[in-house]
Design an enzyme around this catalytic site. Structure first.
Site, PDB file in Angstrom:
ATOM      1  N   CYS A 279      -2.488   3.776  -2.077  1.00 56.02           N
ATOM      2  CA  CYS A 279      -2.525   4.896  -1.132  1.00 56.02           C
ATOM      3  C   CYS A 279      -3.135   6.180  -1.695  1.00 56.02           C
ATOM      4  CB  CYS A 279      -1.109   5.184  -0.651  1.00 56.02           C
ATOM      5  SG  CYS A 279      -0.412   3.813   0.267  1.00 56.02           S
TER       6      CYS A 279
HETATM    7  N1  NAD Z   1       1.706  -0.556  -0.031  1.00 59.06           N
HETATM    8  C1  NAD Z   1       2.154   0.622   0.339  1.00 59.06           C
HETATM    9  O1  NAD Z   1       2.989   1.212  -0.314  1.00 59.06           O
HETATM   10  C2  NAD Z   1       1.659   1.268   1.617  1.00 59.06           C
HETATM   11  C3  NAD Z   1       2.329   2.402   2.112  1.00 59.06           C
HETATM   12  C4  NAD Z   1       1.893   2.985   3.291  1.00 59.06           C
HETATM   13  C5  NAD Z   1       0.775   2.463   3.939  1.00 59.06           C
HETATM   14  N2  NAD Z   1       0.116   1.383   3.429  1.00 59.06           N
HETATM   15  C6  NAD Z   1      -1.040   0.867   4.171  1.00 59.06           C
HETATM   16  O2  NAD Z   1      -0.648  -0.317   4.853  1.00 59.06           O
HETATM   17  C7  NAD Z   1      -1.723  -1.262   4.890  1.00 59.06           C
HETATM   18  C8  NAD Z   1      -1.293  -2.578   4.277  1.00 59.06           C
HETATM   19  O3  NAD Z   1      -0.990  -2.360   2.917  1.00 59.06           O
HETATM   20  P1  NAD Z   1      -0.200  -3.426   2.039  1.00 59.06           P
HETATM   21  O4  NAD Z   1       0.132  -2.741   0.774  1.00 59.06           O
HETATM   22  O5  NAD Z   1       0.877  -4.059   2.833  1.00 59.06           O
HETATM   23  O6  NAD Z   1      -1.367  -4.508   1.783  1.00 59.06           O
HETATM   24  P2  NAD Z   1      -1.214  -5.976   1.187  1.00 59.06           P
HETATM   25  O7  NAD Z   1      -2.529  -6.304   0.584  1.00 59.06           O
HETATM   26  O8  NAD Z   1       0.023  -6.091   0.371  1.00 59.06           O
HETATM   27  O9  NAD Z   1      -0.986  -6.887   2.470  1.00 59.06           O
HETATM   28  C9  NAD Z   1      -1.926  -7.057   3.467  1.00 59.06           C
HETATM   29  C10 NAD Z   1      -1.861  -8.489   3.958  1.00 59.06           C
HETATM   30  O10 NAD Z   1      -2.765  -8.638   5.055  1.00 59.06           O
HETATM   31  C11 NAD Z   1      -3.305  -9.948   5.008  1.00 59.06           C
HETATM   32  N3  NAD Z   1      -4.507  -9.997   5.841  1.00 59.06           N
HETATM   33  C12 NAD Z   1      -5.708  -9.400   5.617  1.00 59.06           C
HETATM   34  N4  NAD Z   1      -6.528  -9.637   6.668  1.00 59.06           N
HETATM   35  C13 NAD Z   1      -5.837 -10.373   7.563  1.00 59.06           C
HETATM   36  C14 NAD Z   1      -6.132 -10.917   8.842  1.00 59.06           C
HETATM   37  N5  NAD Z   1      -7.315 -10.725   9.405  1.00 59.06           N
HETATM   38  N6  NAD Z   1      -5.188 -11.648   9.465  1.00 59.06           N
HETATM   39  C15 NAD Z   1      -3.981 -11.854   8.894  1.00 59.06           C
HETATM   40  N7  NAD Z   1      -3.633 -11.358   7.698  1.00 59.06           N
HETATM   41  C16 NAD Z   1      -4.547 -10.610   7.041  1.00 59.06           C
HETATM   42  C17 NAD Z   1      -3.532 -10.182   3.524  1.00 59.06           C
HETATM   43  O11 NAD Z   1      -3.632 -11.549   3.239  1.00 59.06           O
HETATM   44  C18 NAD Z   1      -2.287  -9.534   2.916  1.00 59.06           C
HETATM   45  O12 NAD Z   1      -1.234 -10.461   2.744  1.00 59.06           O
HETATM   46  C19 NAD Z   1      -2.877  -0.579   4.169  1.00 59.06           C
HETATM   47  O13 NAD Z   1      -3.678   0.087   5.105  1.00 59.06           O
HETATM   48  C20 NAD Z   1      -2.191   0.448   3.286  1.00 59.06           C
HETATM   49  O14 NAD Z   1      -3.025   1.547   2.987  1.00 59.06           O
HETATM   50  C21 NAD Z   1       0.540   0.773   2.293  1.00 59.06           C
END
Ligand code: NAD
Length: 442
Positions: A279
């Site tokens: 982030c």
């Molecule tokens: N990790 C954090 O602390 C956090 C906090 C706030 C916001 N975010 C935001 O949330 C979003 C997700 O982050 P995250 O950390 O959970 O990511 P992550 O990489 O842990 O998980 C994302 C998942 O989405 C899946 N994926 C990708 N494309 C796909 C599709 N077309 N269909 C189905 N599944 C699909 C991936 O395989 C993966 O398992 C990002 O935009 C991030 O910036 C993350």
């Protein structure tokens, strides 16, 4: 027309209220998995859709890949039969509410990579049917929901606000934080229409204590970016301030503690080995990219990003300086890095400053090893390393132990007792009142 509109709205409202609405969470990562589990626990039928077969197979076996969620929780929820994990996108057609939590990383050139959002939206567009509500949670630049997602959904002829609803709701979780999870962090949501926002608020009110509606998706998108911009700028400020304090021979930790006694107008931020995670290094870049598109320069973000980017280089300089006081040249030193994840108590290596520090030291041909309770092996961005065990002998054998990540489940007393020299970039020893001349703070 008014009647059809009312009936689509009323139908979805009823389903959400009586919990017969089928929820599908697209992307079961740090953000999506907790949401999917929570809706299941609260009595909804939930599909967890992820394109990563490895993650799906782990969940099917009741195994968690996220620190904050135990495998016990995953297997208990899976057993209820109200949680179906799959990589088959056909589940979308039977879903009423679809929450999208796919990654939004940066490209190599530090520009937004919304390819995952685009791909997921194309898929959603193929399965979109009357009566569905789509909510994007992935962090992104203002305008993504309207300019990128909406046209992909409307391609199939259905009309926003009459046939389906669309909204943006930023995720604000803080992995590894024992006090706040997504259920007690107020949730923001901005839909295109009043009805869309109201329905979105209703959905989240089933799992989150407080939900706040915003007037547009753009307001919700940019609020998240304001929050993370606030952090990157303040972290940049304190990192620069720490470097200055070092040059002035002033203890920065004492100064922050003193400033904190002011009951208003000050909020503590702490220096460290650099910024990391999915982030803070990425989100403000989404905003500066969008700003450039409208002919605006985000000077504060750009400067903070530059200051923070240089911190790992500064840390290596400090390592060299500290070793010099013991008449040891960096190239001949044996160094152990304690912690490689980007922050404490998580198993997330994304953008971790420890990787930069490790790489710089390796380039300088330094003998460097690492220990991290969450990362037995490193295999990322061309770095392949095996972590060492944290034993008394391993510690005694080092010229310098560098605390990079302040994990809680580490025996710092044992480290202090057995190390010859320690560089603490997180003030982890200070916080535990472990003081010794051989412990040098950032
Ligand atoms: N990790 C954090 O602390 C956090 C906090 C706030 C916001 N975010 C935001 O949330 C979003 C997700 O982050 P995250 O950390 O959970 O990511 P992550 O990489 O842990 O998980 C994302 C998942 O989405 C899946 N994926 C990708 N494309 C796909 C599709 N077309 N269909 C189905 N599944 C699909 C991936 O395989 C993966 O398992 C990002 O935009 C991030 O910036 C993350």
């Amino acid at each position: 027309m008014k009647n059809i509109k009312t009936s689509v709205y009323a139908g979805l409202k009823k389903k959400i209220n009586d919990k017969s609405a089928v929820i599908t969470v697209v992307g079961l990562g740090y953000v999506g998995l907790p949401i999917a589990l929570e809706f299941t626990k609260r009595g909804f039928f939930v599909n967890g859709l992820d394109s990563n077969e490895g993650r799906i197979s782990k969940l099917k076996q009741g195994v968690s890949y996220i620190n904050d969620i135990s495998s016990k929780t995953v297997s208990e929820v899976t057993k209820t039969r109200n949680f179906q994990v799959t990589s088959n996108e056909k589940v979308l057609s039977g879903s009423d509410v679809i929450i999208v939590c796919v990654p939004t990383p940066l490209r190599k050139v530090k520009e937004p990579d919304i390819s995952f959002v685009v791909k997921a939206s194309e898929t959603l567009g193929r399965y979109l049917r009357k009566g569905q509500m789509i909510i994007l949670e992935s962090t992104t630049y203002p305008g993504t929901t309207r300019e990128v997602i909406l046209p992909l959904l409307e391609k199939n002829g259905l009309k926003l606000g009459a046939d389906f609803y669309l909204a943006f709701s930023p995720e604000r979780i803080d992995p590894g934080n024992p006090k706040y999870d997504f259920t007690n962090i107020p949730k923001l949501i901005g839909g295109f229409t009043k009805q869309g926002t109201t329905l979105g608020k209703l959905v989240y009110s089933k799992v989150v204590k407080k939900v706040i509606g915003l007037s547009t998706p753009e307001s919700a998108e940019v609020t998240k970016l304001l929050e993370n911009t606030f952090r990157i700028v303040n972290i940049g400020l304190i990192n620069e301030f720490a470097e200055l304090c070092h040059k002035l021979n002033i203890d920065v930790w004492e100064v922050i503690k003193a400033a904190e006694t002011k009951p208003f107008g000050f909020m503590p931020f702490y220096p460290g080995p650099g910024i990391g995670g999915h982030c803070i290094p990425a989100d403000p870049m989404y905003l500066s990219w969008k700003a450039r598109k409208v002919g605006f320069t985000t000077k504060m973000i750009d400067l903070a990003a530059e200051v923070n980017r240089k911190v790992p280089v500064h840390i290596v300089k400090r390592i060299e300086e500290i070793l010099k006081t013991r008449k040891k040249a960096l190239e001949n030193a044996k160094i152990l890095l304690l912690g490689v994840t980007y922050k404490k108590d998580v198993n997330d290596l994304r953008e971790s400053p420890a990787l930069d520090i490790l790489e710089i030291l390796k380039q300088k041909k330094v003998c460097v090893n690492y220990f991290d309770p969450y990362i037995p092996h490193l295999d990322i961005g061309g770095i392949k390393e095996k972590g060492v065990e944290l034993t008394e002998n391993v510690l005694k054998d080092q010229d310098l132990v560098v605390v990079v990540t302040d994990h809680t489940n580490v025996d710092y007393k044992m480290i202090a007792e057995n190390s010859r020299l320690i560089f603490d970039t997180r003030n982890v020893f200070g916080k535990r009142n472990i003081r010794d001349e051989k412990i040098i703070r950032l």
